[in-house]
Design a protein around this motif. Structure first.
Motif, PDB file in Angstrom:
ATOM      1  N   PRO A   1      81.649  20.251  78.640  1.00 29.05           N
ATOM      2  CA  PRO A   1      80.362  20.629  78.016  1.00 29.05           C
ATOM      3  C   PRO A   1      80.081  19.855  76.732  1.00 29.05           C
ATOM      4  O   PRO A   1      80.992  19.427  76.024  1.00 29.05           O
ATOM      5  N   MET A   2      78.809  19.653  76.465  1.00 26.53           N
ATOM      6  CA  MET A   2      78.361  19.076  75.206  1.00 26.53           C
ATOM      7  C   MET A   2      78.047  20.220  74.239  1.00 26.53           C
ATOM      8  O   MET A   2      77.551  21.276  74.660  1.00 26.53           O
ATOM      9  N   ILE A   3      78.322  20.004  72.989  1.00 30.49           N
ATOM     10  CA  ILE A   3      78.024  21.026  71.988  1.00 30.49           C
ATOM     11  C   ILE A   3      77.175  20.424  70.876  1.00 30.49           C
ATOM     12  O   ILE A   3      77.182  19.205  70.658  1.00 30.49           O
ATOM     13  N   LYS A   4      76.455  21.299  70.205  1.00 27.54           N
ATOM     14  CA  LYS A   4      75.645  20.863  69.057  1.00 27.54           C
ATOM     15  C   LYS A   4      76.327  21.367  67.780  1.00 27.54           C
ATOM     16  O   LYS A   4      76.631  22.546  67.643  1.00 27.54           O
ATOM     17  N   ILE A   5      76.584  20.434  66.855  1.00 26.75           N
ATOM     18  CA  ILE A   5      77.186  20.806  65.579  1.00 26.75           C
ATOM     19  C   ILE A   5      76.321  20.280  64.439  1.00 26.75           C
ATOM     20  O   ILE A   5      75.539  19.334  64.613  1.00 26.75           O
ATOM     21  N   LEU A   6      76.441  20.892  63.281  1.00 28.97           N
ATOM     22  CA  LEU A   6      75.711  20.463  62.097  1.00 28.97           C
ATOM     23  C   LEU A   6      76.692  19.852  61.106  1.00 28.97           C
ATOM     24  O   LEU A   6      77.712  20.458  60.778  1.00 28.97           O
TER      25      LEU A   6
ATOM     26  N   SER B 298      71.840  16.645  52.820  1.00 33.69           N
ATOM     27  CA  SER B 298      71.233  16.496  54.144  1.00 33.69           C
ATOM     28  C   SER B 298      72.113  17.113  55.229  1.00 33.69           C
ATOM     29  O   SER B 298      73.332  17.204  55.085  1.00 33.69           O
ATOM     30  N   TYR B 299      71.468  17.500  56.333  1.00 28.28           N
ATOM     31  CA  TYR B 299      72.177  18.012  57.501  1.00 28.28           C
ATOM     32  C   TYR B 299      71.851  17.114  58.689  1.00 28.28           C
ATOM     33  O   TYR B 299      70.700  16.734  58.897  1.00 28.28           O
ATOM     34  N   HIS B 300      72.869  16.784  59.440  1.00 30.53           N
ATOM     35  CA  HIS B 300      72.679  15.945  60.630  1.00 30.53           C
ATOM     36  C   HIS B 300      73.105  16.727  61.857  1.00 30.53           C
ATOM     37  O   HIS B 300      74.232  17.234  61.925  1.00 30.53           O
ATOM     38  N   GLU B 301      72.181  16.839  62.817  1.00 24.48           N
ATOM     39  CA  GLU B 301      72.464  17.555  64.059  1.00 24.48           C
ATOM     40  C   GLU B 301      73.060  16.573  65.059  1.00 24.48           C
ATOM     41  O   GLU B 301      72.422  15.582  65.429  1.00 24.48           O
ATOM     42  N   ILE B 302      74.278  16.842  65.494  1.00 21.18           N
ATOM     43  CA  ILE B 302      74.989  15.926  66.380  1.00 21.18           C
ATOM     44  C   ILE B 302      75.318  16.633  67.697  1.00 21.18           C
ATOM     45  O   ILE B 302      75.843  17.749  67.708  1.00 21.18           O
ATOM     46  N   HIS B 303      75.005  15.979  68.797  1.00 15.94           N
ATOM     47  CA  HIS B 303      75.380  16.470  70.126  1.00 15.94           C
ATOM     48  C   HIS B 303      76.570  15.634  70.593  1.00 15.94           C
ATOM     49  O   HIS B 303      76.475  14.403  70.712  1.00 15.94           O
TER      50      HIS B 303
ATOM     51  N   GLY C  99      77.334  25.086  67.416  1.00 13.55           N
ATOM     52  CA  GLY C  99      76.793  25.576  66.166  1.00 13.55           C
ATOM     53  C   GLY C  99      77.732  25.488  64.969  1.00 13.55           C
ATOM     54  O   GLY C  99      77.359  25.911  63.870  1.00 13.55           O
ATOM     55  N   SER C 100      78.922  24.966  65.155  1.00 11.03           N
ATOM     56  CA  SER C 100      79.860  24.852  64.026  1.00 11.03           C
ATOM     57  C   SER C 100      79.310  23.906  62.969  1.00 11.03           C
ATOM     58  O   SER C 100      78.537  22.983  63.262  1.00 11.03           O
TER      59      SER C 100
END
Length: 260
Positions: free
Chosen positions: A45-50, A56-61, A109-110
């Motif tokens: 699975p792919m997850i989304k982390i911040l 700044s915040y970067h959203e990474i998949h 979401g981590s």
């Protein structure tokens, strides 16, 4: 009735899958499945982390089985930080590049904190500058080597001519000595280490050798011109290094003599 446990084959095949034991005793599906195996694989699975960097915040998949090193590579573009200059913190602890996200507890979401590694950045800058200096030093030594090669060719030609009884204008010999000395001065101004330093030293010794040859050729050429090229039966005086020793208040000249 005796029950059979299908999960007792740790580290091998279980229900058609390959498993491995992670640090801490966690049993998970094996990461690197051979593409030629017949065992079915479950999509990772792919997850989304911040990732917080500064304000700044970067959203990474990212793949949940990826390493922190892979995450650093993904962050290089949005943050413009070299992966080697990144420090990643999760749950107030710095994580090594070889550590895996899921093993450390990273999930959907981590939040991870990115900090610039100033020391690593400075070290890389110093290393790059040192390499640049060494490359420049090597080019300089190679340029001197090429010039010395040309001068050595002329020295060899004059040496052959004089030892066959020929004569040359003394100014030509003096000029060659001066040109070799000029290359010696260039080498003296080159700062180098390691192999480049060794190459520089070899060229210095080479120049010294041919300057001594030219000094001997000057003496022989002088005697040939003075005596019209005839055979000289006497030994010819030649001062090799101009050494002086002071003993009992007197100055004694240390000299060497050679026969033609």
């Amino acid at each position: 009735m005796k029950k059979t446990n299908k999960n007792n084959n740790v580290g091998g095949k279980m229900e058609g899958l390959l498993w491995e034991m992670r640090p801490g005793g966690m049993l998970v599906q094996k990461r690197n499945l051979d593409s030629n195996t017949n065992y079915p694989s479950i999509p990772i699975p792919m997850i989304k982390i911040l990732v917080k960097y500064g304000s700044s915040y970067h959203e990474i998949h990212i793949n949940s089985h990826a390493s922190f090193g892979e995450l650093k590579k993904m962050l290089a573009k949005p943050t413009r930080l070299n992966p080697q200059d990144q420090k990643l913190f999760f749950k107030d602890k710095e994580r090594e590049s070889k550590s895996f996200l899921d093993v450390c507890g990273v999930k959907e979401g981590s939040r991870i904190t990115l900090v610039e590694d100033i020391i690593s950045q400075e070290n890389r800058f110093l290393e790059a500058r040192r390499n640049s200096n060494m490359e420049r030093a090597l080019r300089s030594v190679n340029e001197v080597t090429m010039e010395v090669d040309k001068l050595v060719s002329k020295v060899t030609s004059m040496e052959s001519l004089i030892y066959k009884g020929g004569k040359v204008v003394e100014k030509e010999l003096v000029t060659l000595i001066e040109l070799l000395m000029a290359q010696m001065i260039k080498l003296d101004g080159i700062v180098a280490d390691g192999d480049v330093k060794l190459k520089r030293k070899m060229q210095v010794m080479r120049i010294q050798k041919y300057i001594e040859i030219l000094d001997r050729l000057k003496a022989r050429n002088y005697m040939a011109n003075k005596h019209g090229g005839g055979h000289v039966g006497l030994i010819v005086y030649q001062q090799q290094r101009g050494q002086r020793s002071i003993s009992s208040g007197q100055i004694n000249l240390t000299t060497k003599w050679e026969k033609f």
